[in-house]
Design a protein around this motif. Sequence first.
Motif, PDB file in Angstrom:
ATOM      1  N   ASP A 162      -7.738 -19.659 -88.297  1.00  0.00           N
ATOM      2  CA  ASP A 162      -7.851 -18.256 -87.892  1.00  0.00           C
ATOM      3  C   ASP A 162      -6.486 -17.576 -87.852  1.00  0.00           C
ATOM      4  OD1 ASP A 162     -10.777 -18.342 -87.174  1.00  0.00           O
ATOM      5  OD2 ASP A 162      -9.997 -19.882 -85.814  1.00  0.00           O
ATOM      6  N   LEU A 163      -5.437 -18.363 -87.662  1.00  0.00           N
ATOM      7  CA  LEU A 163      -4.065 -17.840 -87.656  1.00  0.00           C
ATOM      8  C   LEU A 163      -3.157 -18.874 -88.288  1.00  0.00           C
ATOM      9  CD1 LEU A 163      -1.695 -15.960 -86.760  1.00  0.00           C
ATOM     10  CD2 LEU A 163      -1.742 -17.149 -84.542  1.00  0.00           C
ATOM     11  N   VAL A 164      -2.365 -18.438 -89.262  1.00  0.00           N
ATOM     12  CA  VAL A 164      -1.352 -19.301 -89.866  1.00  0.00           C
ATOM     13  C   VAL A 164       0.006 -18.667 -89.609  1.00  0.00           C
ATOM     14  CG1 VAL A 164      -0.440 -20.297 -91.999  1.00  0.00           C
ATOM     15  CG2 VAL A 164      -2.914 -20.175 -91.635  1.00  0.00           C
ATOM     16  N   ILE A 165       0.931 -19.448 -89.057  1.00  0.00           N
ATOM     17  CA  ILE A 165       2.278 -18.987 -88.701  1.00  0.00           C
ATOM     18  C   ILE A 165       3.270 -19.612 -89.671  1.00  0.00           C
ATOM     19  CG2 ILE A 165       4.060 -19.018 -86.904  1.00  0.00           C
ATOM     20  CD1 ILE A 165       1.621 -19.342 -84.902  1.00  0.00           C
ATOM     21  N   VAL A 166       4.075 -18.783 -90.317  1.00  0.00           N
ATOM     22  CA  VAL A 166       5.060 -19.247 -91.301  1.00  0.00           C
ATOM     23  C   VAL A 166       6.441 -18.775 -90.852  1.00  0.00           C
ATOM     24  CG1 VAL A 166       5.755 -19.249 -93.714  1.00  0.00           C
ATOM     25  CG2 VAL A 166       3.324 -19.073 -93.126  1.00  0.00           C
ATOM     26  N   CYS A 188       0.671 -28.482 -85.763  1.00  0.00           N
ATOM     27  CA  CYS A 188       2.100 -28.182 -85.886  1.00  0.00           C
ATOM     28  C   CYS A 188       2.688 -29.047 -87.001  1.00  0.00           C
ATOM     29  CB  CYS A 188       2.834 -28.453 -84.576  1.00  0.00           C
ATOM     30  SG  CYS A 188       2.322 -27.371 -83.208  1.00  0.00           S
ATOM     31  N   VAL A 189       3.287 -28.402 -87.994  1.00  0.00           N
ATOM     32  CA  VAL A 189       3.833 -29.107 -89.153  1.00  0.00           C
ATOM     33  C   VAL A 189       5.343 -28.884 -89.208  1.00  0.00           C
ATOM     34  CG1 VAL A 189       3.763 -29.366 -91.656  1.00  0.00           C
ATOM     35  CG2 VAL A 189       1.674 -28.748 -90.397  1.00  0.00           C
ATOM     36  N   ASP A 190       6.103 -29.984 -89.282  1.00  0.00           N
ATOM     37  CA  ASP A 190       7.552 -29.898 -89.402  1.00  0.00           C
ATOM     38  C   ASP A 190       8.055 -31.162 -90.091  1.00  0.00           C
ATOM     39  OD1 ASP A 190       9.786 -27.983 -88.085  1.00  0.00           O
ATOM     40  OD2 ASP A 190      10.576 -30.021 -88.209  1.00  0.00           O
ATOM     41  N   SER A 191       9.254 -31.076 -90.678  1.00  0.00           N
ATOM     42  CA  SER A 191       9.816 -32.236 -91.367  1.00  0.00           C
ATOM     43  C   SER A 191      10.572 -33.168 -90.437  1.00  0.00           C
ATOM     44  CB  SER A 191      10.750 -31.771 -92.484  1.00  0.00           C
ATOM     45  OG  SER A 191      11.844 -31.061 -91.931  1.00  0.00           O
ATOM     46  N   SER A 192      10.807 -32.760 -89.196  1.00  0.00           N
ATOM     47  CA  SER A 192      11.613 -33.552 -88.264  1.00  0.00           C
ATOM     48  C   SER A 192      10.750 -34.325 -87.274  1.00  0.00           C
ATOM     49  CB  SER A 192      12.566 -32.633 -87.497  1.00  0.00           C
ATOM     50  OG  SER A 192      13.153 -33.306 -86.415  1.00  0.00           O
ATOM     51  N   GLU A 193      10.878 -35.621 -87.313  1.00  0.00           N
ATOM     52  CA  GLU A 193      10.142 -36.457 -86.364  1.00  0.00           C
ATOM     53  C   GLU A 193      10.611 -36.202 -84.942  1.00  0.00           C
ATOM     54  OE1 GLU A 193       9.162 -41.210 -85.569  1.00  0.00           O
ATOM     55  OE2 GLU A 193      10.310 -40.572 -87.329  1.00  0.00           O
ATOM     56  N   PHE A 216       5.693 -21.715 -81.138  1.00  0.00           N
ATOM     57  CA  PHE A 216       4.491 -20.910 -81.367  1.00  0.00           C
ATOM     58  C   PHE A 216       3.225 -21.697 -81.040  1.00  0.00           C
ATOM     59  CE2 PHE A 216       7.431 -18.463 -84.048  1.00  0.00           C
ATOM     60  CZ  PHE A 216       7.067 -17.163 -83.745  1.00  0.00           C
ATOM     61  N   GLY A 217       3.152 -22.920 -81.545  1.00  0.00           N
ATOM     62  CA  GLY A 217       1.921 -23.689 -81.408  1.00  0.00           C
ATOM     63  C   GLY A 217       1.539 -23.991 -79.970  1.00  0.00           C
ATOM     64  N   ILE A 218       2.503 -24.445 -79.172  1.00  0.00           N
ATOM     65  CA  ILE A 218       2.214 -24.758 -77.762  1.00  0.00           C
ATOM     66  C   ILE A 218       1.833 -23.493 -77.006  1.00  0.00           C
ATOM     67  CG2 ILE A 218       3.125 -25.762 -75.638  1.00  0.00           C
ATOM     68  CD1 ILE A 218       2.757 -27.789 -77.866  1.00  0.00           C
ATOM     69  N   LEU A 242      -2.521 -22.813 -87.335  1.00  0.00           N
ATOM     70  CA  LEU A 242      -1.622 -23.669 -88.098  1.00  0.00           C
ATOM     71  C   LEU A 242      -0.204 -23.137 -87.925  1.00  0.00           C
ATOM     72  CD1 LEU A 242      -1.020 -25.938 -90.157  1.00  0.00           C
ATOM     73  CD2 LEU A 242      -1.540 -24.284 -91.981  1.00  0.00           C
ATOM     74  N   ASP A 243       0.685 -23.950 -87.356  1.00  0.00           N
ATOM     75  CA  ASP A 243       2.074 -23.572 -87.080  1.00  0.00           C
ATOM     76  C   ASP A 243       2.977 -24.317 -88.058  1.00  0.00           C
ATOM     77  OD1 ASP A 243       4.501 -22.836 -86.051  1.00  0.00           O
ATOM     78  OD2 ASP A 243       4.231 -23.785 -84.089  1.00  0.00           O
ATOM     79  N   LEU A 244       3.461 -23.615 -89.094  1.00  0.00           N
ATOM     80  CA  LEU A 244       4.295 -24.218 -90.133  1.00  0.00           C
ATOM     81  C   LEU A 244       5.771 -24.022 -89.803  1.00  0.00           C
ATOM     82  CD1 LEU A 244       2.275 -22.916 -93.218  1.00  0.00           C
ATOM     83  CD2 LEU A 244       2.167 -25.203 -92.189  1.00  0.00           C
ATOM     84  N   TYR A 245       6.586 -25.054 -90.060  1.00  0.00           N
ATOM     85  CA  TYR A 245       7.994 -25.093 -89.614  1.00  0.00           C
ATOM     86  C   TYR A 245       8.024 -24.952 -88.090  1.00  0.00           C
ATOM     87  CZ  TYR A 245       8.849 -23.989 -94.564  1.00  0.00           C
ATOM     88  OH  TYR A 245       8.870 -23.982 -95.928  1.00  0.00           O
ATOM     89  N   SER A 246       7.258 -25.782 -87.433  1.00  0.00           N
ATOM     90  CA  SER A 246       6.990 -25.600 -85.999  1.00  0.00           C
ATOM     91  C   SER A 246       8.160 -25.946 -85.096  1.00  0.00           C
ATOM     92  CB  SER A 246       5.792 -26.457 -85.593  1.00  0.00           C
ATOM     93  OG  SER A 246       6.108 -27.842 -85.727  1.00  0.00           O
TER      94      SER A 246
END
Length: 477
Positions: free
Chosen positions: A374-378, A295-300, A281-283, A272-276
């Motif tokens: 298994d991995l959360v990135i903040v 991948c979670v982000d507020s920007s489309e 990180f995610g790719i 889980l890549d937060l503020y991606s």
Amino acid sequence: HGGPAAASTVARTPSSSSSSSPSPSPLARQWRGVWTVEGGYRPRRDDPHRRPELQLQEGAEARLRRGHPWIFPREVKNAKALSQLSPCLVNVLSEEGDVLGVALYNKHGSIAGRVLSEQAFVQIDAEFFAERLRRCLAYRERLYREPFYRLAHGEADGLPGLAVDRYGDHLTLQPTAAGLDALLWPLLDALEEVVKPKVIVLRQDAPGRRKERAVVQREVLRGQYRGPTELRENGVTFAVDLLHGQKTGWYFDHRDHRARLAELASQTPRVLDLYSYVGGFGITMAHYGAEEVVCVDSSEAALELCSRAAAMNNVSSRIKTVRADVLEFLGGAPSRPPRAGMLPGTEDDDFDDAGTAGRISNTEGSVAEFGEFDLVIVDPPNLGSDRTYAPKAVRFYERLIHAASRVVAKRGLLFVASCTHHVGEVELLGAAGRALRWPGSERESRVVSCGSQAADHPSIPVLPESRYLRSILLQLD
């Protein structure tokens, strides 16, 4: 929008992304005349013997002689005399009248003077900048085989208030100090001599410029920019928008963090890549073996570039993008207050057409749909540079770490980064220790590693502020 069309003029408003912009205002024309090719005007050549003099207060000299590059407003003895000339180059004088070097002076800055050179009466011209840039280039070429890196990093490279990022034959130039604006001509001449880029994008939109009462704008200074721009890092290809993306387009300072986590990709199938942002990180994790990455982000716009990078690396089947406020996604309250309302000075880094976290009124999903990871990135954005708001920033990190820890699988990993200077390693570890002991959701943990910014973002020993990026990697049982 995923990337701008061809651009060769100023991008002054959020909606300005094409090559045909409205006529600039008289004020904008005044600023453009200082440094653009079209203006045909160059500022008067620097004369070291005609510069105004900045006189130091008693006690300020010792710190500068130890190599500290900053002069604070309280240390300027003749601020009133310099007021009408600000911003400007000044010769720095000790209380006894000795010339200690040359500095950029701005009466509006929280840093009144930034030392460019400790040499007395050195001329600040294209050759001065070219010599500094040649040293920058030689250092980076020893580190990296490909031309994708932070070429110049402020005080640590002898260029205070300046950041230059290199994307092959494209450069982004970000002067955060107002005093650099009148030196853009020699800076451009030096960049063309040393790097010979096809495109130079000027980003005069750093939040600190508003505090210094400097013009805020974006412009393509050289060439025709057709975004997005491709870059390669750790064997992975990404797409970034140099004109409208966050900061200078990409975060090279996380290069080593991404490489470290990539080594664990085969052991962390679900990430889980937060503020991606655009998926740095995610790719990378998907490229090196992670089977499912969210991948979670507020920007489309950022997520569109994330999806584009997934396709470029043939990992689209492993990537899921979610446009959401991170804390709402994790099942908590929106994260807007700490970023915009509670922490003045917070950097609004997002793309023009999509607000920062907390501005969106709904989300595309919640973490409940995905289960544990298994991995959360903040990796949240800068929460502000004012020391007085550090306690609120730390509390926000505590809340964020607690929410993220709830979706980390047993014996899973939690990576947390802070680019907020006053939330360093000690503060991060403290926030994590408290967050993982909240009643009803206690997690045992161990520190796997701690990290900092990549080598192309060097720091200097006498300036702790230059070591701004901190990270912790925890295993949760």
